[in-house]
Design a protein around this motif. Structure first.
Motif, mmCIF file in Angstrom:
data_model
loop_
_atom_site.group_PDB
_atom_site.id
_atom_site.type_symbol
_atom_site.label_atom_id
_atom_site.label_comp_id
_atom_site.label_asym_id
_atom_site.label_seq_id
_atom_site.Cartn_x
_atom_site.Cartn_y
_atom_site.Cartn_z
ATOM 1 N N ASP A 20 3.206 2.135 10.035
ATOM 2 C CA ASP A 20 4.366 2.845 10.401
ATOM 3 C C ASP A 20 5.607 2.023 10.118
ATOM 4 N N PHE A 21 5.666 0.631 10.351
ATOM 5 C CA PHE A 21 6.705 -0.201 10.106
ATOM 6 C C PHE A 21 6.983 -0.106 8.819
ATOM 7 N N ALA A 22 5.789 -0.652 7.774
ATOM 8 C CA ALA A 22 5.851 -0.586 6.355
ATOM 9 C C ALA A 22 6.454 0.823 5.807
ATOM 10 N N ARG A 23 5.917 1.920 6.365
ATOM 11 C CA ARG A 23 6.409 3.174 5.771
ATOM 12 C C ARG A 23 7.759 3.255 5.883
ATOM 13 N N GLY A 24 8.307 2.788 7.146
ATOM 14 C CA GLY A 24 9.929 3.122 7.457
ATOM 15 C C GLY A 24 10.645 2.146 6.481
ATOM 16 N N LEU A 25 10.057 0.820 6.210
ATOM 17 C CA LEU A 25 10.722 -0.004 5.308
ATOM 18 C C LEU A 25 10.872 0.427 3.735
ATOM 19 N N VAL A 26 9.759 1.442 3.408
ATOM 20 C CA VAL A 26 9.780 1.852 2.139
ATOM 21 C C VAL A 26 10.579 2.955 1.920
ATOM 22 N N THR A 27 10.777 3.829 3.176
ATOM 23 C CA THR A 27 11.742 4.752 3.060
ATOM 24 C C THR A 27 13.148 4.257 3.093
ATOM 25 N N LEU A 28 13.640 3.151 3.855
ATOM 26 C CA LEU A 28 14.672 2.523 3.627
ATOM 27 C C LEU A 28 15.015 2.206 2.175
ATOM 28 N N GLY A 29 14.075 1.608 1.720
ATOM 29 C CA GLY A 29 14.146 1.200 -0.145
ATOM 30 C C GLY A 29 14.470 2.363 -0.892
ATOM 31 N N HIS A 30 14.084 3.629 -0.386
ATOM 32 C CA HIS A 30 14.188 4.770 -1.286
ATOM 33 C C HIS A 30 15.542 5.584 -1.035
ATOM 34 N N ASN A 31 16.141 5.014 -0.003
ATOM 35 C CA ASN A 31 17.401 6.044 0.432
ATOM 36 C C ASN A 31 18.576 5.163 0.385
ATOM 37 N N GLN A 84 0.785 -1.229 -0.067
ATOM 38 C CA GLN A 84 -0.016 -0.050 0.041
ATOM 39 C C GLN A 84 0.640 1.234 -0.009
ATOM 40 N N GLU A 85 1.982 1.221 0.691
ATOM 41 C CA GLU A 85 2.923 2.635 0.845
ATOM 42 C C GLU A 85 3.339 2.667 -0.418
ATOM 43 N N LEU A 86 3.840 1.502 -1.191
ATOM 44 C CA LEU A 86 4.483 1.683 -2.771
ATOM 45 C C LEU A 86 3.442 2.149 -3.605
ATOM 46 N N LEU A 87 2.206 1.735 -3.619
ATOM 47 C CA LEU A 87 0.977 2.141 -4.417
ATOM 48 C C LEU A 87 0.884 3.765 -4.236
ATOM 49 N N GLU A 88 0.914 4.230 -2.831
ATOM 50 C CA GLU A 88 0.706 5.647 -2.593
ATOM 51 C C GLU A 88 1.594 6.403 -3.517
ATOM 52 N N LYS A 89 2.747 6.002 -3.558
ATOM 53 C CA LYS A 89 3.934 6.463 -4.381
ATOM 54 C C LYS A 89 4.066 6.273 -5.752
ATOM 55 N N LYS A 90 2.680 5.707 -6.176
ATOM 56 C CA LYS A 90 2.574 5.679 -7.883
ATOM 57 C C LYS A 90 3.525 4.778 -8.380
ATOM 58 N N GLU A 91 4.073 3.746 -7.733
ATOM 59 C CA GLU A 91 5.226 2.837 -8.001
ATOM 60 C C GLU A 91 4.158 1.496 -8.420
ATOM 61 N N THR A 92 5.153 0.650 -9.291
ATOM 62 C CA THR A 92 4.652 -0.708 -9.720
ATOM 63 C C THR A 92 5.004 -1.741 -8.593
ATOM 64 N N VAL A 93 4.275 -2.519 -8.351
ATOM 65 C CA VAL A 93 4.241 -3.447 -7.211
ATOM 66 C C VAL A 93 3.642 -4.642 -7.464
ATOM 67 N N ALA A 94 4.157 -5.843 -7.275
ATOM 68 C CA ALA A 94 3.752 -7.153 -7.244
ATOM 69 C C ALA A 94 4.077 -7.879 -5.948
ATOM 70 N N LEU A 95 3.152 -8.678 -5.515
ATOM 71 C CA LEU A 95 3.575 -9.526 -4.530
ATOM 72 C C LEU A 95 3.957 -11.030 -5.074
ATOM 73 N N ALA A 96 4.780 -11.735 -4.139
ATOM 74 C CA ALA A 96 4.965 -13.246 -4.166
ATOM 75 C C ALA A 96 4.836 -13.862 -3.039
ATOM 76 N N SER A 97 4.271 -15.001 -2.975
ATOM 77 C CA SER A 97 4.411 -15.854 -1.853
ATOM 78 C C SER A 97 4.353 -17.298 -2.390
ATOM 79 N N ARG A 98 4.429 -18.121 -1.450
ATOM 80 C CA ARG A 98 4.502 -19.730 -1.625
ATOM 81 C C ARG A 98 3.335 -20.261 -2.259
ATOM 82 N N SER A 99 2.162 -19.740 -1.952
ATOM 83 C CA SER A 99 0.970 -20.156 -2.525
ATOM 84 C C SER A 99 0.390 -19.521 -3.705
ATOM 85 N N GLY A 100 0.893 -18.116 -3.812
ATOM 86 C CA GLY A 100 0.491 -17.362 -4.722
ATOM 87 C C GLY A 100 -1.062 -17.127 -4.513
ATOM 88 N N VAL A 101 -1.621 -17.051 -3.391
ATOM 89 C CA VAL A 101 -2.904 -16.671 -3.065
ATOM 90 C C VAL A 101 -2.797 -15.655 -1.692
#
Length: 317
Positions: free
Chosen positions: A199-210, A17-34
Protein backbone atom coordinates in the motif's frame (compact mmCIF):
# COMPACT_ATOMS: atom_id res chain seq x y z
CA UNK A 1 7.20 6.95 -18.48
CA UNK A 2 10.77 6.26 -17.47
CA UNK A 3 11.36 5.75 -13.75
CA UNK A 4 14.40 5.22 -11.54
CA UNK A 5 13.99 3.76 -8.04
CA UNK A 6 16.86 4.26 -5.58
CA UNK A 7 17.21 1.48 -3.03
CA UNK A 8 17.37 -2.30 -2.86
CA UNK A 9 15.02 -2.92 0.08
CA UNK A 10 11.36 -3.95 0.23
CA UNK A 11 9.94 -0.49 -0.46
CA UNK A 12 12.04 -0.07 -3.62
CA UNK A 13 11.01 -3.57 -4.71
CA UNK A 14 7.29 -2.90 -4.40
CA UNK A 15 7.53 0.56 -6.00
CA UNK A 16 9.19 -1.19 -8.93
CA UNK A 17 6.36 -3.74 -9.07
CA UNK A 18 3.69 -1.02 -9.01
CA UNK A 19 5.38 0.76 -11.90
CA UNK A 20 5.67 -2.47 -13.89
CA UNK A 21 1.94 -3.08 -13.42
CA UNK A 22 1.41 0.29 -15.11
CA UNK A 23 3.55 -0.93 -18.04
CA UNK A 24 6.19 1.71 -17.36
CA UNK A 25 9.95 1.53 -17.78
CA UNK A 26 11.79 1.18 -14.48
CA UNK A 27 15.37 0.73 -13.33
CA UNK A 28 16.76 0.27 -9.83
CA UNK A 29 19.85 1.96 -8.43
CA UNK A 30 21.78 1.08 -5.30
CA UNK A 31 25.27 1.54 -3.96
CA UNK A 32 26.26 -2.06 -4.65
CA UNK A 33 24.22 -2.57 -7.79
CA UNK A 34 23.19 -5.94 -6.36
CA UNK A 35 19.83 -7.25 -5.19
CA UNK A 36 19.29 -10.63 -3.52
CA UNK A 37 16.35 -11.76 -5.66
CA UNK A 38 15.72 -12.31 -9.38
CA UNK A 39 14.69 -9.13 -11.17
CA UNK A 40 11.69 -9.11 -13.52
CA UNK A 41 12.45 -9.21 -17.21
CA UNK A 42 13.54 -5.85 -18.55
CA UNK A 43 14.55 -4.41 -15.18
CA UNK A 44 18.17 -3.70 -14.38
CA UNK A 45 19.87 -2.55 -11.19
CA UNK A 46 22.74 -0.11 -11.55
CA UNK A 47 25.53 0.61 -9.07
CA UNK A 48 25.30 4.21 -7.89
CA UNK A 49 26.70 5.94 -4.85
CA UNK A 50 23.92 8.41 -4.04
CA UNK A 51 26.46 10.59 -2.24
CA UNK A 52 28.08 11.29 -5.62
CA UNK A 53 26.09 13.86 -7.66
CA UNK A 54 27.83 12.87 -10.90
CA UNK A 55 26.77 9.24 -10.56
CA UNK A 56 23.22 10.22 -9.62
CA UNK A 57 22.88 12.63 -12.55
CA UNK A 58 24.10 9.95 -14.94
CA UNK A 59 21.68 7.30 -13.67
CA UNK A 60 18.72 9.71 -13.63
CA UNK A 61 19.35 11.26 -17.04
CA UNK A 62 16.14 11.19 -19.06
CA UNK A 63 13.99 9.92 -16.18
CA UNK A 64 10.48 11.26 -15.74
CA UNK A 65 10.16 10.32 -12.05
CA UNK A 66 12.79 9.27 -9.52
CA UNK A 67 11.74 7.49 -6.33
CA UNK A 68 14.11 7.77 -3.37
CA UNK A 69 13.64 4.67 -1.20
CA UNK A 70 17.24 4.32 -0.05
CA UNK A 71 18.24 4.38 3.60
CA UNK A 72 21.52 3.95 5.49
CA UNK A 73 21.78 1.41 8.34
CA UNK A 74 19.35 2.11 11.19
CA UNK A 75 22.17 2.56 13.69
CA UNK A 76 23.98 5.17 11.58
CA UNK A 77 21.39 7.71 10.47
CA UNK A 78 22.83 10.97 11.89
CA UNK A 79 26.21 10.42 10.23
CA UNK A 80 25.19 8.67 7.02
CA UNK A 81 21.79 10.06 6.01
CA UNK A 82 22.64 13.77 5.40
CA UNK A 83 25.48 13.17 2.89
CA UNK A 84 23.35 10.54 1.15
CA UNK A 85 20.44 12.96 0.71
CA UNK A 86 22.58 15.98 -0.18
CA UNK A 87 24.57 14.14 -2.85
CA UNK A 88 21.43 12.60 -4.29
CA UNK A 89 19.56 15.92 -4.47
CA UNK A 90 22.50 17.69 -6.10
CA UNK A 91 22.63 14.97 -8.75
CA UNK A 92 18.90 14.90 -9.49
CA UNK A 93 18.91 18.71 -9.71
CA UNK A 94 20.86 18.35 -12.98
CA UNK A 95 17.86 16.56 -14.51
CA UNK A 96 14.22 17.43 -15.23
CA UNK A 97 12.93 14.48 -13.22
CA UNK A 98 10.16 14.73 -10.68
CA UNK A 99 11.11 13.32 -7.29
CA UNK A 100 9.17 11.25 -4.76
CA UNK A 101 10.69 10.52 -1.34
CA UNK A 102 9.52 7.48 0.66
CA UNK A 103 9.69 8.78 4.24
CA UNK A 104 8.52 7.70 7.70
CA UNK A 105 6.96 9.47 10.70
CA UNK A 106 9.91 9.81 13.05
CA UNK A 107 10.21 13.59 12.66
CA UNK A 108 6.89 14.23 14.41
CA UNK A 109 7.82 13.06 17.88
CA UNK A 110 5.25 12.16 20.56
CA UNK A 111 1.62 13.08 19.89
CA UNK A 112 0.00 12.19 23.25
CA UNK A 113 -2.26 9.81 21.35
CA UNK A 114 -3.71 12.41 18.97
CA UNK A 115 -4.09 11.33 15.33
CA UNK A 116 -0.99 12.32 13.37
CA UNK A 117 -1.60 14.65 10.44
CA UNK A 118 0.87 16.15 7.99
CA UNK A 119 0.64 19.47 9.86
CA UNK A 120 1.90 17.99 13.13
CA UNK A 121 5.06 19.88 14.19
CA UNK A 122 8.46 18.27 13.69
CA UNK A 123 9.36 17.95 17.37
CA UNK A 124 11.15 14.63 17.58
CA UNK A 125 13.21 14.48 20.81
CA UNK A 126 15.85 12.01 19.62
CA UNK A 127 18.62 11.97 17.04
CA UNK A 128 16.89 9.66 14.55
CA UNK A 129 13.71 11.74 14.47
CA UNK A 130 15.70 14.96 14.22
CA UNK A 131 17.73 13.48 11.38
CA UNK A 132 14.54 12.57 9.56
CA UNK A 133 13.26 16.12 10.02
CA UNK A 134 16.46 17.51 8.51
CA UNK A 135 16.27 15.14 5.53
CA UNK A 136 12.64 16.05 4.84
CA UNK A 137 13.64 19.71 4.93
CA UNK A 138 16.42 19.06 2.40
CA UNK A 139 13.87 17.57 -0.01
CA UNK A 140 11.36 20.39 0.40
CA UNK A 141 14.13 22.97 0.04
CA UNK A 142 14.98 21.40 -3.33
CA UNK A 143 11.38 21.88 -4.42
CA UNK A 144 11.24 25.45 -3.16
CA UNK A 145 14.49 26.31 -4.97
CA UNK A 146 12.98 24.98 -8.18
CA UNK A 147 15.60 22.25 -8.56
CA UNK A 148 12.96 19.55 -9.06
CA UNK A 149 9.30 18.97 -8.31
CA UNK A 150 9.34 17.05 -5.00
CA UNK A 151 6.67 15.12 -3.13
CA UNK A 152 7.08 13.25 0.17
CA UNK A 153 5.05 10.17 1.04
CA UNK A 154 5.06 8.94 4.65
CA UNK A 155 3.95 5.72 6.31
CA UNK A 156 4.09 4.05 9.71
CA UNK A 157 5.66 0.71 10.69
CA UNK A 158 5.95 -1.49 7.61
CA UNK A 159 5.00 -5.13 7.28
CA UNK A 160 4.57 -7.42 4.32
CA UNK A 161 6.46 -9.65 1.87
CA UNK A 162 10.23 -9.04 1.78
CA UNK A 163 9.94 -6.85 4.90
CA UNK A 164 12.17 -8.91 7.17
CA UNK A 165 13.59 -6.14 9.40
CA UNK A 166 10.41 -5.00 11.11
CA UNK A 167 8.48 -5.52 14.32
CA UNK A 168 6.25 -7.89 12.32
CA UNK A 169 9.18 -9.26 10.39
CA UNK A 170 11.50 -12.23 10.58
CA UNK A 171 12.09 -12.04 14.33
CA UNK A 172 8.30 -12.28 14.79
CA UNK A 173 7.36 -14.96 12.27
CA UNK A 174 10.29 -17.35 12.76
CA UNK A 175 9.48 -18.07 16.44
CA UNK A 176 5.71 -17.77 15.86
CA UNK A 177 5.71 -20.59 13.31
CA UNK A 178 7.68 -22.79 15.74
CA UNK A 179 5.41 -22.12 18.70
CA UNK A 180 8.13 -20.16 20.48
CA UNK A 181 7.79 -16.80 22.20
CA UNK A 182 7.85 -13.63 20.12
CA UNK A 183 9.00 -10.26 21.43
CA UNK A 184 6.90 -7.11 21.12
CA UNK A 185 7.21 -3.58 22.47
CA UNK A 186 5.25 -1.31 24.79
CA UNK A 187 1.51 -1.66 25.33
CA UNK A 188 0.14 -4.05 22.73
CA UNK A 189 -3.47 -3.14 23.51
CA UNK A 190 -3.17 0.47 22.33
CA UNK A 191 -4.13 1.39 18.75
CA UNK A 192 -1.13 1.41 16.43
CA UNK A 193 -1.13 2.09 12.70
CA UNK A 194 0.73 -0.49 10.64
CA UNK A 195 1.48 0.19 6.96
CA UNK A 196 1.30 -2.67 4.48
CA UNK A 197 4.38 -2.28 2.31
CA UNK A 198 2.46 -2.74 -0.96
CA UNK A 199 0.00 0.00 0.00
CA UNK A 200 2.86 2.37 0.77
CA UNK A 201 4.48 1.64 -2.58
CA UNK A 202 1.17 2.16 -4.39
CA UNK A 203 0.72 5.46 -2.60
CA UNK A 204 4.17 6.68 -3.64
CA UNK A 205 3.50 5.80 -7.27
CA UNK A 206 0.19 7.67 -7.09
CA UNK A 207 2.07 10.74 -5.87
CA UNK A 208 4.53 10.39 -8.74
CA UNK A 209 1.69 10.40 -11.26
CA UNK A 210 -0.18 13.44 -9.95
CA UNK A 211 1.22 16.93 -10.41
CA UNK A 212 -0.98 18.22 -7.57
CA UNK A 213 1.03 16.06 -5.15
CA UNK A 214 4.28 17.96 -5.55
CA UNK A 215 5.46 20.51 -3.03
CA UNK A 216 3.74 18.71 -0.16
CA UNK A 217 4.03 15.78 2.25
CA UNK A 218 1.34 13.08 2.31
CA UNK A 219 0.44 10.21 4.61
CA UNK A 220 -0.19 7.31 2.29
CA UNK A 221 -3.32 5.33 3.19
CA UNK A 222 -3.41 2.33 5.52
CA UNK A 223 -6.08 -0.12 6.58
CA UNK A 224 -8.01 1.03 9.69
CA UNK A 225 -5.85 1.34 12.80
CA UNK A 226 -6.20 -1.51 15.27
CA UNK A 227 -4.05 -2.56 18.22
CA UNK A 228 -0.89 -4.64 18.00
CA UNK A 229 -2.74 -7.39 19.88
CA UNK A 230 -5.49 -7.36 17.25
CA UNK A 231 -2.84 -7.71 14.54
CA UNK A 232 -1.47 -10.71 16.43
CA UNK A 233 -4.99 -12.15 16.67
CA UNK A 234 -5.35 -11.94 12.89
CA UNK A 235 -1.97 -13.61 12.40
CA UNK A 236 -2.96 -16.39 14.82
CA UNK A 237 -6.12 -16.99 12.80
CA UNK A 238 -4.10 -17.16 9.59
CA UNK A 239 -1.45 -19.60 10.86
CA UNK A 240 -3.94 -21.63 12.87
CA UNK A 241 -2.14 -21.58 16.20
CA UNK A 242 -1.70 -19.40 19.27
CA UNK A 243 1.30 -17.09 19.50
CA UNK A 244 3.20 -16.70 22.77
CA UNK A 245 4.12 -13.07 23.48
CA UNK A 246 6.76 -11.40 25.64
CA UNK A 247 6.42 -7.62 25.93
CA UNK A 248 9.41 -5.37 26.61
CA UNK A 249 8.95 -1.93 28.13
CA UNK A 250 11.34 1.01 27.99
CA UNK A 251 13.39 -0.14 31.01
CA UNK A 252 13.98 -3.58 29.54
CA UNK A 253 14.82 -2.14 26.11
CA UNK A 254 17.26 0.28 27.79
CA UNK A 255 19.00 -2.58 29.57
CA UNK A 256 19.17 -4.83 26.50
CA UNK A 257 20.41 -1.87 24.47
CA UNK A 258 23.64 -1.99 26.48
CA UNK A 259 24.44 -5.19 24.59
CA UNK A 260 22.50 -4.78 21.33
CA UNK A 261 23.11 -1.73 19.08
CA UNK A 262 19.74 -2.09 17.34
CA UNK A 263 17.80 -2.14 20.60
CA UNK A 264 19.81 0.84 21.78
CA UNK A 265 18.35 2.74 18.82
CA UNK A 266 14.84 1.38 19.41
CA UNK A 267 14.82 2.94 22.88
CA UNK A 268 14.48 6.41 21.33
CA UNK A 269 11.26 5.40 19.57
CA UNK A 270 9.56 3.64 22.48
CA UNK A 271 6.98 6.41 22.79
CA UNK A 272 5.43 5.15 19.54
CA UNK A 273 4.58 1.91 21.36
CA UNK A 274 3.60 3.42 24.72
CA UNK A 275 0.85 5.76 23.51
CA UNK A 276 -1.83 5.45 20.82
CA UNK A 277 -0.11 5.84 17.47
CA UNK A 278 -2.73 6.69 14.89
CA UNK A 279 -1.91 7.98 11.41
CA UNK A 280 -4.46 10.23 9.69
CA UNK A 281 -4.43 9.81 5.90
CA UNK A 282 -7.57 11.86 5.18
CA UNK A 283 -5.62 14.46 3.19
CA UNK A 284 -4.44 11.82 0.73
CA UNK A 285 -7.87 10.17 0.61
CA UNK A 286 -9.61 13.42 -0.31
CA UNK A 287 -7.09 14.14 -3.05
CA UNK A 288 -6.52 10.72 -4.61
CA UNK A 289 -9.06 8.29 -3.17
CA UNK A 290 -8.51 5.22 -1.04
CA UNK A 291 -6.92 2.06 -2.41
CA UNK A 292 -5.86 -0.13 0.52
CA UNK A 293 -5.43 -3.81 1.25
CA UNK A 294 -7.70 -5.15 4.04
CA UNK A 295 -5.79 -6.42 7.08
CA UNK A 296 -6.82 -10.05 6.56
CA UNK A 297 -5.58 -10.09 2.96
CA UNK A 298 -2.36 -8.28 3.84
CA UNK A 299 -1.65 -10.71 6.67
CA UNK A 300 -2.46 -13.75 4.51
CA UNK A 301 0.03 -12.53 1.88
CA UNK A 302 2.64 -11.77 4.54
CA UNK A 303 2.28 -15.13 6.31
CA UNK A 304 2.43 -16.97 2.98
CA UNK A 305 5.61 -15.17 1.96
CA UNK A 306 7.37 -15.74 5.32
CA UNK A 307 6.52 -19.44 5.24
CA UNK A 308 8.23 -19.79 1.87
CA UNK A 309 11.11 -17.54 2.88
CA UNK A 310 11.89 -19.51 6.04
CA UNK A 311 11.30 -22.85 4.33
CA UNK A 312 13.96 -21.88 1.80
CA UNK A 313 16.58 -21.91 4.57
CA UNK A 314 16.67 -18.26 5.54
CA UNK A 315 16.19 -18.87 9.25
CA UNK A 316 18.48 -16.99 11.61
CA UNK A 317 20.25 -19.12 14.20
Amino acid sequence: MKNVVFGAGPLAWWVMQELLEKKETVALASRSGVINKPLPQGVEIHPCDARNPDEVANICSGADVVYFCAMPPYTNWPEAFPPLAVGFLKGVARTEAKLVFGDNLYMYGPTNGAPITESHPHEAPGHKGQTRAHIARFFMDAHERGDNLVSIGRASDFFGPYTTNAILGETFFQPAFKGKTVNLLGSIYLPHTFSYIKDFARGLVTLGHNDTAFGEAWHTPCAPTISTQEMVDLIEAEIGQDIKIRVAGKSMVSFLGLFNPMLKEVKEMMYTWEEPYIVDHSKYEKAFGLDITPHQQAIAETVGWFKEYLKAGNEKT
